[in-house]
Design a protein around this motif. Structure first.
Motif, PDB file in Angstrom:
ATOM      1  N   UNK A   1       0.910  -1.260  -0.048  1.00 18.89           N
ATOM      2  CA  UNK A   1       0.041  -0.009   0.187  1.00 18.89           C
ATOM      3  C   UNK A   1       0.736   1.284   0.074  1.00 18.89           C
ATOM      4  N   UNK A   2       0.374   2.187  -0.725  1.00 15.56           N
ATOM      5  CA  UNK A   2       1.032   3.671  -0.779  1.00 15.56           C
ATOM      6  C   UNK A   2       0.031   4.470   0.299  1.00 15.56           C
TER       7      UNK A   2
ATOM      8  N   UNK B   1       7.645   6.036   2.900  1.00 15.96           N
ATOM      9  CA  UNK B   1       6.768   7.210   2.489  1.00 15.96           C
ATOM     10  C   UNK B   1       5.282   6.915   2.629  1.00 15.96           C
ATOM     11  N   UNK B   2       4.933   5.743   3.063  1.00 22.72           N
ATOM     12  CA  UNK B   2       3.658   5.280   3.253  1.00 22.72           C
ATOM     13  C   UNK B   2       2.721   6.390   4.084  1.00 22.72           C
ATOM     14  N   UNK B   3       1.583   6.695   3.584  1.00 24.19           N
ATOM     15  CA  UNK B   3       0.591   7.557   4.088  1.00 24.19           C
ATOM     16  C   UNK B   3      -0.302   7.011   4.963  1.00 24.19           C
TER      17      UNK B   3
ATOM     18  N   UNK C   1      15.284   3.470   8.536  1.00 25.59           N
ATOM     19  CA  UNK C   1      15.398   4.601   7.577  1.00 25.59           C
ATOM     20  C   UNK C   1      14.057   4.937   6.836  1.00 25.59           C
ATOM     21  N   UNK C   2      13.251   4.303   6.850  1.00 24.21           N
ATOM     22  CA  UNK C   2      11.678   4.368   6.277  1.00 24.21           C
ATOM     23  C   UNK C   2      11.056   5.452   7.155  1.00 24.21           C
TER      24      UNK C   2
ATOM     25  N   UNK D   1       5.572  12.883  10.088  1.00 19.69           N
ATOM     26  CA  UNK D   1       6.356  11.834   9.733  1.00 19.69           C
ATOM     27  C   UNK D   1       7.180  11.024  10.926  1.00 19.69           C
ATOM     28  N   UNK D   2       7.252   9.872  10.853  1.00 15.75           N
ATOM     29  CA  UNK D   2       7.816   9.075  11.922  1.00 15.75           C
ATOM     30  C   UNK D   2       8.804   8.110  11.065  1.00 15.75           C
TER      31      UNK D   2
END
Length: 414
Positions: free
Chosen positions: A262-263, A286-288, A326-327, A320-321
């Protein structure tokens, strides 16, 4: 009691918002004309706890025009609009709410609104009902009944009814055809994407969008995602809803699998921890994530906080977490209702139907409370149909009517 709001000087902006939605809510305007003459709520105390933005403000004003003594509070700390609250106060209503209230402030605002000793309550999510049955039981003798706006609230009410602890009748406005078929599907479907798109400024086309929960809200969100060009994945626990999602053209899989591809993830289940630690471990960089359920419990923010080695605001309403490898995983609106915490909620024309149901159901409770019993009730069919007919009339649409011969024919089969 004196209102508790952020800044009365914001009233002009709030009034502009209320005037705009009024122009686009013909059903409430029609009821306003009726209630101004009949005064159905004369001398009745009404407490409203719904997301405090312009459309809710117009509902509150309608109840006051109908003679009600109205107190207003929010149903979510991040959905209250301070300018709208100020406009209501300037117009003579008592308001107890402000944007970004702490848990303690939010609860205090609910209690202040209940201090009115309401006869009728308009609830969204069940917080007023919960307080009345736990900490404010001294107010129960004043309450004739009320109405509930949301799926989450109805679930809570039915649990109370089943346990035999519900002390007054509540109309499940959420369960009316003119509510869930339109508000939940088209209202949530559009407003969730309004909130996401305004907040992220990213394209939806070409992305894998994961919709967690395929009730009426989930159906609307998935439908709009498809229209925006996304590849839609649905996660469900109900085999019937999952089969429906497949037949609607969507991929269906467990969250453990969807988490890897999933994005953009949207939860709309009414349940807890539907996205949690195990899913965060495998999500793309970068997943939201966002939530469209009533409470901020569907995405496990606590576990996300625990796993993050760094936390940084990416832009307004996007936190952002950074994970250990590093993701980055991005959470919208703190995991609260994205369409209200990061937007203006449902379109005015949709809430026109829902709030017409609310106003007429409140009138129904007032007139019939002594014979309704302490249970969760459906909106009477005649109210549901009246709202549909009013909406059609506002569009200039006419429909057929059964002839007497046709009525007799159909009656013979009943």
């Amino acid at each position: 009691m004196k209102s508790v709001i952020r800044d009365i000087n914001l009233a002009k902006s709030g009034r502009q918002k209320i005037n705009w939605v009024r122009k686009n809510m013909p059903l409430l305007r029609s009821l306003e004309e009726e209630f101004s003459k009949t005064k159905p709520f004369q001398g009745v105390r009404i407490t409203v706890s719904v997301h405090l933005e312009a459309k809710t403000a117009y509902l509150a004003k309608l109840l006051a025009i109908g003679g009600g003594e109205v107190s207003v509070t929010g149903s979510n700390p991040l959905s209250t609009q301070d300018d709208v609250a100020a406009a209501l106060v300037e117009d003579g209503l008592d308001v107890y709410a402000w944007y970004n209230a702490t848990e303690e402030e939010f609860k205090e605002h609910l209690n202040l609104a209940l201090g009115y000793k309401p006869n009728i309550i308009i609830d969204d999510g069940g917080d007023l009902v919960h307080l009345l049955h736990t900490e404010r039981t001294e107010l129960l003798p004043h309450v004739m009944g009320g109405c509930e706006e949301t799926t989450t609230g109805v679930i809570r009410l039915k649990a109370m009814e089943k346990e035999g602890v519900l002390k007054f009748p509540m109309v499940a406005v959420n369960n009316a055809y003119c509510k869930y078929l339109f508000d939940n599907r088209y209202g949530t479907g559009q407003s969730v994407w309004d909130g996401i798109n305004r907040t992220t400024n990213l394209i939806v086309a070409g992305k894998n969008v994961v919709v967690v929960g395929y009730g009426w809200c989930g159906k609307g969100i998935a439908m709009r995602a498809k229209g925006l060009g996304a590849s839609v994945i649905v996660c469900e626990v109900d085999p019937i809803k999952a089969a429906e999602a497949v037949m609607d053209g969507f991929k269906v899989m467990p969250m453990d699998d969807a988490a890897k591809i999933g994005d953009l993830f949207i939860t709309v289940t009414g349940c807890i921890r539907v996205i949690h630690r195990d899913h965060f471990k495998v999500m793309k960089d970068g997943a939201i994530l966002c939530n469209a359920g009533h409470f901020d419990v569907e995405v496990s923010v606590t576990e996300l906080e625990e796993m993050a080695v760094r936390k940084e605001e990416q832009r307004k309403n996007i936190m952002g977490y950074m994970m250990e490898d590093g993701r980055w995983i991005n959470l919208l609106a703190e995991g609260r209702l994205v369409n209200l915490a990061a937007g203006d909620g449902h379109p005015a024309e949709i809430m026109d139907m829902s709030f017409a149901l609310q106003a007429m159901s409140a009138k129904y409770v007032l007139e019939n409370h002594s014979k309704l019993g302490n249970k969760v009730l459906d909106v009477p069919e005649e109210i549901d149909r009246k709202v549909a007919l009013m909406k059609l009339k506002s569009w200039g649409v006419a429909i057929d009517e059964l002839t007497e011969e046709q009525k007799k024919y159909l009656d013979s089969w009943c």
